[in-house]
Design a protein around this motif. Structure first.
Motif, PDB file in Angstrom:
ATOM      1  N   UNK A  26       0.816  -1.212   0.000  1.00 13.11           N
ATOM      2  CA  UNK A  26       0.000   0.000   0.000  1.00 13.11           C
ATOM      3  C   UNK A  26       0.846   1.257   0.000  1.00 13.11           C
ATOM      4  N   UNK A  27       1.936   1.228   0.746  1.00 11.88           N
ATOM      5  CA  UNK A  27       2.838   2.383   0.741  1.00 11.88           C
ATOM      6  C   UNK A  27       3.457   2.581  -0.641  1.00 11.88           C
ATOM      7  N   UNK A  28       3.810   1.483  -1.277  1.00 13.07           N
ATOM      8  CA  UNK A  28       4.329   1.595  -2.641  1.00 13.07           C
ATOM      9  C   UNK A  28       3.230   2.079  -3.582  1.00 13.07           C
ATOM     10  N   UNK A  29       1.998   1.615  -3.346  1.00 11.14           N
ATOM     11  CA  UNK A  29       0.878   2.062  -4.162  1.00 11.14           C
ATOM     12  C   UNK A  29       0.577   3.532  -3.973  1.00 11.14           C
ATOM     13  N   UNK A  30       0.858   4.048  -2.783  1.00  8.43           N
ATOM     14  CA  UNK A  30       0.641   5.476  -2.531  1.00  8.43           C
ATOM     15  C   UNK A  30       1.590   6.320  -3.372  1.00  8.43           C
ATOM     16  N   UNK A  31       2.743   5.785  -3.682  1.00 10.31           N
ATOM     17  CA  UNK A  31       3.682   6.502  -4.542  1.00 10.31           C
ATOM     18  C   UNK A  31       3.204   6.502  -5.997  1.00 10.31           C
ATOM     19  N   UNK A  32       2.491   5.433  -6.362  1.00  9.87           N
ATOM     20  CA  UNK A  32       1.989   5.337  -7.734  1.00  9.87           C
ATOM     21  C   UNK A  32       0.790   6.254  -7.934  1.00  9.87           C
ATOM     22  N   UNK A  33      -0.071   6.342  -6.906  1.00  7.53           N
ATOM     23  CA  UNK A  33      -1.269   7.188  -6.995  1.00  7.53           C
ATOM     24  C   UNK A  33      -1.211   8.240  -5.887  1.00  7.53           C
ATOM     25  N   UNK A  34      -0.445   9.299  -6.072  1.00  6.95           N
ATOM     26  CA  UNK A  34      -0.277  10.280  -4.991  1.00  6.95           C
ATOM     27  C   UNK A  34      -1.540  11.091  -4.685  1.00  6.95           C
ATOM     28  N   UNK A  35      -2.509  11.126  -5.591  1.00  3.73           N
ATOM     29  CA  UNK A  35      -3.715  11.906  -5.346  1.00  3.73           C
ATOM     30  C   UNK A  35      -4.667  11.198  -4.378  1.00  3.73           C
ATOM     31  N   UNK A  36      -4.482   9.885  -4.160  1.00  6.66           N
ATOM     32  CA  UNK A  36      -5.320   9.126  -3.231  1.00  6.66           C
ATOM     33  C   UNK A  36      -4.700   9.236  -1.838  1.00  6.66           C
ATOM     34  N   UNK A  37      -5.508   9.560  -0.820  1.00 11.35           N
ATOM     35  CA  UNK A  37      -4.958   9.669   0.538  1.00 11.35           C
ATOM     36  C   UNK A  37      -4.346   8.343   1.013  1.00 11.35           C
ATOM     37  N   UNK A  38      -3.296   8.462   1.805  1.00 11.92           N
ATOM     38  CA  UNK A  38      -2.570   7.283   2.286  1.00 11.92           C
ATOM     39  C   UNK A  38      -3.483   6.353   3.083  1.00 11.92           C
ATOM     40  N   UNK A  39      -4.386   6.920   3.884  1.00 14.98           N
ATOM     41  CA  UNK A  39      -5.285   6.091   4.685  1.00 14.98           C
ATOM     42  C   UNK A  39      -6.176   5.219   3.793  1.00 14.98           C
ATOM     43  N   UNK A  40      -6.636   5.772   2.692  1.00 13.85           N
ATOM     44  CA  UNK A  40      -7.485   4.998   1.778  1.00 13.85           C
ATOM     45  C   UNK A  40      -6.687   3.891   1.096  1.00 13.85           C
ATOM     46  N   UNK A  41      -5.461   4.200   0.714  1.00 15.27           N
ATOM     47  CA  UNK A  41      -4.614   3.181   0.079  1.00 15.27           C
ATOM     48  C   UNK A  41      -4.351   2.046   1.059  1.00 15.27           C
ATOM     49  N   UNK A  42      -4.045   2.384   2.317  1.00  9.27           N
ATOM     50  CA  UNK A  42      -3.800   1.352   3.325  1.00  9.27           C
ATOM     51  C   UNK A  42      -5.069   0.559   3.625  1.00  9.27           C
ATOM     52  N   UNK A  43      -6.210   1.239   3.640  1.00 13.39           N
ATOM     53  CA  UNK A  43      -7.474   0.544   3.870  1.00 13.39           C
ATOM     54  C   UNK A  43      -7.767  -0.438   2.740  1.00 13.39           C
ATOM     55  N   UNK A  44      -7.574   0.003   1.505  1.00 12.03           N
ATOM     56  CA  UNK A  44      -7.805  -0.887   0.364  1.00 12.03           C
ATOM     57  C   UNK A  44      -6.820  -2.060   0.362  1.00 12.03           C
ATOM     58  N   UNK A  45      -5.578  -1.790   0.693  1.00  6.45           N
ATOM     59  CA  UNK A  45      -4.603  -2.880   0.701  1.00  6.45           C
ATOM     60  C   UNK A  45      -4.891  -3.857   1.839  1.00  6.45           C
ATOM     61  N   UNK A  46      -5.351  -3.366   2.996  1.00  4.18           N
ATOM     62  CA  UNK A  46      -5.715  -4.266   4.096  1.00  4.18           C
ATOM     63  C   UNK A  46      -6.935  -5.101   3.722  1.00  4.18           C
ATOM     64  N   UNK A  47      -7.909  -4.476   3.065  1.00  6.82           N
ATOM     65  CA  UNK A  47      -9.087  -5.231   2.629  1.00  6.82           C
ATOM     66  C   UNK A  47      -8.694  -6.288   1.599  1.00  6.82           C
TER      67      UNK A  47
END
Length: 108
Positions: A26-47
């Motif tokens: 998710x942290x790596x994904x946050x670098x790919x999609x910087x416009x998406x908030x980190x909390x949402x990326x982590x939530x999606x990756x946890x799901x």
């Protein structure tokens, strides 16, 4: 059969490792999609990790149940394929089972 404490620990460790690896992804994904908030990326990756872990557990249980069914119906354990013959006593047990003279051990 009682579940062992070790299996619960192994499952907990596997689940934690899955969550931590998905957080890293998710942290790596946050670098790919910087416009998406980190909390949402982590939530999606946890799901996604929970979904992947659930699918893995269901697949494992299904495969182990199938293998146990095969063994109970007279199949040979695949590990015995390394040897040139059936396991000791299996031929006699199969003959007794076909004649209906197998005595079952009492279950505890």
């Amino acid at each position: 059969m009682f579940p062992s404490r070790l299996s619960k620990q192994v499952a907990a460790k596997a689940f934690l490792a899955t969550i931590l690896l998905s957080a890293l992804a998710g942290l790596a994904g946050a670098q790919i999609a910087p416009q998406v908030p980190l909390q949402m990326v982590l939530l999606y990756s946890a799901a996604g990790a929970v979904l992947a872990f659930t699918v893995l557990v269901i697949a494992t249980v299904a495969v182990l149940t199938l293998m146990q069914f095969i063994l109970r119906k007279g199949g040979t354990d695949p590990q015995w394929f390394w040897f040139s013959a059936e396991p000791p006593g299996l031929v006699q047990l199969r003959q007794q089972a076909s004649r209906g003279t197998v005595s079952k051990a009492p279950e505890h």
